[in-house]
Motif scaffolding. Structure first.
Motif, PDB file in Angstrom:
ATOM      1  N   LEU A  24       7.720  -0.945  -8.830  1.00 41.48           N
ATOM      2  CA  LEU A  24       8.610  -1.312  -7.721  1.00 41.48           C
ATOM      3  C   LEU A  24       7.876  -1.375  -6.380  1.00 41.48           C
ATOM      4  CD1 LEU A  24      12.151   0.145  -8.405  1.00 41.48           C
ATOM      5  CD2 LEU A  24      10.980  -1.777  -9.416  1.00 41.48           C
ATOM      6  N   ALA A  25       6.704  -0.731  -6.278  1.00 43.54           N
ATOM      7  CA  ALA A  25       5.943  -0.789  -5.026  1.00 43.54           C
ATOM      8  C   ALA A  25       5.476  -2.219  -4.752  1.00 43.54           C
ATOM      9  CB  ALA A  25       4.745   0.143  -5.090  1.00 43.54           C
ATOM     10  N   SER A  26       5.326  -3.012  -5.799  1.00 41.13           N
ATOM     11  CA  SER A  26       4.769  -4.349  -5.620  1.00 41.13           C
ATOM     12  C   SER A  26       5.801  -5.350  -5.132  1.00 41.13           C
ATOM     13  CB  SER A  26       4.175  -4.851  -6.940  1.00 41.13           C
ATOM     14  OG  SER A  26       5.217  -5.056  -7.866  1.00 41.13           O
ATOM     15  N   GLY A  68       8.539  -0.993   0.813  1.00 41.35           N
ATOM     16  CA  GLY A  68       7.167  -1.270   0.414  1.00 41.35           C
ATOM     17  C   GLY A  68       6.979  -0.930  -1.057  1.00 41.35           C
ATOM     18  N   GLY A  69       5.825  -0.476  -1.383  1.00 41.50           N
ATOM     19  CA  GLY A  69       4.819   0.376  -0.803  1.00 41.50           C
ATOM     20  C   GLY A  69       5.428   1.364   0.192  1.00 41.50           C
ATOM     21  N   GLU A  70       4.577   1.911   1.009  1.00 41.24           N
ATOM     22  CA  GLU A  70       5.082   2.839   2.013  1.00 41.24           C
ATOM     23  C   GLU A  70       5.091   2.131   3.374  1.00 41.24           C
ATOM     24  OE1 GLU A  70       6.828   5.412   2.213  1.00 41.24           O
ATOM     25  OE2 GLU A  70       6.623   5.428   4.386  1.00 41.24           O
ATOM     26  N   VAL A  74       0.836  -1.204   0.000  1.00 42.72           N
ATOM     27  CA  VAL A  74       0.000   0.000   0.000  1.00 42.72           C
ATOM     28  C   VAL A  74       0.871   1.254   0.000  1.00 42.72           C
ATOM     29  CG1 VAL A  74      -1.826   1.252   1.237  1.00 42.72           C
ATOM     30  CG2 VAL A  74      -1.755  -1.248   1.307  1.00 42.72           C
ATOM     31  N   CYS A  75       0.436   2.283  -0.740  1.00 41.13           N
ATOM     32  CA  CYS A  75       1.139   3.568  -0.679  1.00 41.13           C
ATOM     33  C   CYS A  75       0.137   4.702  -0.794  1.00 41.13           C
ATOM     34  CB  CYS A  75       2.179   3.671  -1.788  1.00 41.13           C
ATOM     35  SG  CYS A  75       3.194   5.149  -1.540  1.00 41.13           S
ATOM     36  N   ASN A  76       0.488   5.820  -0.169  1.00 44.74           N
ATOM     37  CA  ASN A  76      -0.391   6.999  -0.194  1.00 44.74           C
ATOM     38  C   ASN A  76       0.097   8.052  -1.195  1.00 44.74           C
ATOM     39  OD1 ASN A  76       1.888   7.349   1.348  1.00 44.74           O
ATOM     40  ND2 ASN A  76       0.941   8.710   2.820  1.00 44.74           N
ATOM     41  N   PHE A  77       1.203   7.779  -1.920  1.00 43.51           N
ATOM     42  CA  PHE A  77       1.684   8.692  -2.952  1.00 43.51           C
ATOM     43  C   PHE A  77       1.344   8.110  -4.328  1.00 43.51           C
ATOM     44  CE2 PHE A  77       5.263  11.520  -0.990  1.00 43.51           C
ATOM     45  CZ  PHE A  77       4.462  11.790   0.103  1.00 43.51           C
ATOM     46  N   LYS A  78       1.511   8.948  -5.338  1.00 38.86           N
ATOM     47  CA  LYS A  78       1.216   8.488  -6.709  1.00 38.86           C
ATOM     48  C   LYS A  78       2.382   8.878  -7.609  1.00 38.86           C
ATOM     49  CE  LYS A  78      -3.633   9.850  -6.071  1.00 38.86           C
ATOM     50  NZ  LYS A  78      -3.353  10.876  -5.026  1.00 38.86           N
ATOM     51  N   CYS A  79       3.552   8.380  -7.290  1.00 40.30           N
ATOM     52  CA  CYS A  79       4.725   8.762  -8.090  1.00 40.30           C
ATOM     53  C   CYS A  79       4.522   8.311  -9.536  1.00 40.30           C
ATOM     54  CB  CYS A  79       5.986   8.149  -7.497  1.00 40.30           C
ATOM     55  SG  CYS A  79       6.272   8.725  -5.816  1.00 40.30           S
ATOM     56  N   GLN A  80       4.828   9.206 -10.452  1.00 35.74           N
ATOM     57  CA  GLN A  80       4.570   8.944 -11.881  1.00 35.74           C
ATOM     58  C   GLN A  80       5.210   7.661 -12.370  1.00 35.74           C
ATOM     59  OE1 GLN A  80       5.426  12.017 -14.706  1.00 35.74           O
ATOM     60  NE2 GLN A  80       4.727  13.634 -13.345  1.00 35.74           N
ATOM     61  N   TYR A  81       6.399   7.349 -11.829  1.00 36.54           N
ATOM     62  CA  TYR A  81       7.152   6.197 -12.319  1.00 36.54           C
ATOM     63  C   TYR A  81       6.847   4.918 -11.545  1.00 36.54           C
ATOM     64  CZ  TYR A  81       9.768   8.059  -8.400  1.00 36.54           C
ATOM     65  OH  TYR A  81      10.107   8.560  -7.173  1.00 36.54           O
ATOM     66  N   CYS A  82       5.937   5.017 -10.570  1.00 33.55           N
ATOM     67  CA  CYS A  82       5.706   3.845  -9.716  1.00 33.55           C
ATOM     68  C   CYS A  82       4.217   3.499  -9.655  1.00 33.55           C
ATOM     69  CB  CYS A  82       6.289   4.125  -8.338  1.00 33.55           C
ATOM     70  SG  CYS A  82       6.195   2.751  -7.190  1.00 33.55           S
ATOM     71  N   LEU A  83       3.420   4.362  -9.032  1.00 39.60           N
ATOM     72  CA  LEU A  83       1.975   4.122  -8.931  1.00 39.60           C
ATOM     73  C   LEU A  83       1.245   5.379  -9.409  1.00 39.60           C
ATOM     74  CD1 LEU A  83       1.787   2.531  -5.330  1.00 39.60           C
ATOM     75  CD2 LEU A  83       1.643   1.319  -7.515  1.00 39.60           C
ATOM     76  N   PRO A  84       1.275   5.675 -10.708  1.00 39.38           N
ATOM     77  CA  PRO A  84       0.693   6.937 -11.188  1.00 39.38           C
ATOM     78  C   PRO A  84      -0.795   7.072 -10.871  1.00 39.38           C
ATOM     79  CG  PRO A  84       1.301   5.497 -13.021  1.00 39.38           C
ATOM     80  CD  PRO A  84       1.867   4.884 -11.796  1.00 39.38           C
ATOM     81  N   THR A 126      11.522   5.324   2.885  1.00 38.13           N
ATOM     82  CA  THR A 126      10.197   5.897   3.121  1.00 38.13           C
ATOM     83  C   THR A 126       9.972   7.104   2.227  1.00 38.13           C
ATOM     84  OG1 THR A 126       8.812   6.993   4.780  1.00 38.13           O
ATOM     85  CG2 THR A 126      11.175   7.197   5.091  1.00 38.13           C
ATOM     86  N   ASN A 127       8.698   7.389   1.956  1.00 39.18           N
ATOM     87  CA  ASN A 127       8.410   8.629   1.221  1.00 39.18           C
ATOM     88  C   ASN A 127       8.436   9.832   2.167  1.00 39.18           C
ATOM     89  OD1 ASN A 127       5.872   8.647   2.521  1.00 39.18           O
ATOM     90  ND2 ASN A 127       4.816   7.761   0.762  1.00 39.18           N
ATOM     91  N   GLY A 128       8.629   9.591   3.453  1.00 43.33           N
ATOM     92  CA  GLY A 128       8.847  10.676   4.409  1.00 43.33           C
ATOM     93  C   GLY A 128       7.579  11.288   4.985  1.00 43.33           C
TER      94      GLY A 128
HETATM   95 FE1  SF4 Z   1       6.218   6.724  -4.679  1.00 45.45          FE
HETATM   96 FE2  SF4 Z   1       7.342   4.940  -2.978  1.00 45.45          FE
HETATM   97 FE3  SF4 Z   1       4.739   5.139  -3.178  1.00 45.45          FE
HETATM   98 FE4  SF4 Z   1       6.076   4.129  -5.202  1.00 45.45          FE
HETATM   99  S1  SF4 Z   1       5.917   3.225  -3.200  1.00 45.45           S
HETATM  100  S2  SF4 Z   1       4.377   5.605  -5.301  1.00 45.45           S
HETATM  101  S3  SF4 Z   1       7.942   5.348  -5.097  1.00 45.45           S
HETATM  102  S4  SF4 Z   1       6.121   6.764  -2.489  1.00 45.45           S
END
Ligand code: SF4
Ligand code: SAM
Length: 334
Positions: A329-331, A76-78, A29-39, A105-107
């Protein structure tokens, strides 16, 4: 002189590479939507699969430690989205043989929680920060959290981390031309920047061709400016690290497309659902979960890990356009 005793369970593959470093994903699971990862943000898979429980984490880390692993990175994920993240850190840090417990971490939660993580036993921390421009940061990550992440980095120093590593995925047209800004930032701060070349994953094609850029020009610029490469230790990650007498900070380059990148591979991965991955790219992973249910299964678990390791390929074959089974890469825990 005393001779070092060899661990007979030491993980080693058919190419004489030894494995000291485990990257353990604790959630997809992640709460960000990085373009190159989980857009499009994290999408639950539909099937109900739970992530590894604390006891399962304890067992898998114990098995790896038994086989010579000294460093574990929680990713992760986050990873900090796990409510029991501090307990996970504590459990890993208490495992006999583990001397380094790191996280990536995404911080987002750092400012509030990094003190607890430190007290639980975290020894190293990597934070992703793809731009020093808040608007660019938002454009890349899909989250307007630049100042929170920056405050988290400052907090990490306050609670006693001597160095913070900052991951920057190199993106042509978005951040690849701002080396001087990043270098200025680390002049008086003990930050190790880690420029990571964008890696092509299964869900990415157009973005890769639009934004991939090699780290070679950064390396050439550093060398021309008097930066010197540091020696690599056995449990170190994949970065080539450079330092300079005028800078408190350091610069690491992670260039997976460079010839011989795989020759120094010293790490294995466990996904959040308990699969062993021998490489970030290229295979479906082997389930270990059935052997994580009781302490008495330890010998069988160690056996399966050893058997699988004998099938590890010499290279990731990324140069041939292979992105394997890894959708993002989150997976798998980048
Ligand atoms: Fe961004 Fe990390 Fe979340 Fe991928 S797992 S969307 S890189 S914060
Ligand atoms: N969510 C955490 C974070 O972003 O730091 C940890 C997981 S993330 C998958 C781990 C690292 O992989 C991050 O630094 C991220 O920027 C990097 N990453 C993700 N996708 C990547 C890609 N396709 N190529 C290169 N690096 C990537």
């Amino acid at each position: 002189m005393a001779q070092k005793i060899q661990n007979k369970f030491q993980l080693q593959d058919n190419f004489q590479r030894k494995f000291y470093y485990l990257r353990l994903s604790v959630t997809d699971v992640c709460n960000f939507k990085c373009q190159y990862c989980l857009p499009d943000g994290y999408q639950p898979s539909g099937k109900s699969h739970s992530f590894l429980a604390l006891e399962e984490i304890q067992r898998v880390v114990r098995a790896f430690a038994h086989c010579g692993t000294t460093k574990v990175r929680l990713t992760g994920g986050e990873p900090s989205l796990r409510k029991d993240f501090s307990d996970i850190i504590h459990t890993v840090a208490q495992t006999k043989g583990i001397v380094k417990v790191a996280t990536t971490t995404n911080g987002y939660r750092m400012k509030k929680q990094v003190k607890d993580w430190k007290q639980a036993g975290l020894t190293h921390i990597n934070v992703s920060m793809d731009s020093l421009d808040p608007r660019r940061f938002y454009q890349i990550t899909g989250e307007n959290k630049f100042f929170e992440v920056m405050a988290g980095i400052e907090r990490a120093f306050e609670v006693g981390f001597e160095q913070v590593k900052v991951n920057v995925v190199l993106l042509k047209g978005l951040n690849s031309d701002v080396l001087p800004d990043f270098l200025f930032w680390i002049k008086d701060r003990p930050i190790q920047l880690r420029f990571i070349e964008l890696m092509q994953t299964g869900e990415m094609d157009r973005l890769f061709h639009q934004h991939h850029v090699s780290g070679v020009s950064i390396r050439n610029q550093l060398i021309a400016d008097g930066w010197l490469q540091k020696k690599r230790l056995p449990s170190d990650g994949p970065a080539q690290v450079y330092s300079h007498p005028d800078y408190l900070g350091e610069v690491g380059l992670i260039m997976p497309y460079e010839k011989d990148f795989c020759a120094s591979c010293n790490r294995l991965r466990i996904s959040a659902k308990g699969k062993l991955h021998l490489c970030l790219f290229g295979e479906q992973g082997v389930d270990l979960r059935d052997l994580l249910q009781q302490d008495s299964q330890l010998p069988f678990l160690i056996d399966r890990i050893h058997q699988q390791l004998q099938t590890k390929a010499v290279s990731h074959y990324l140069h041939d356009g292979n992105s394997g089974m890894t959708p993002n890469l989150a997976s798998i825990g980048g």
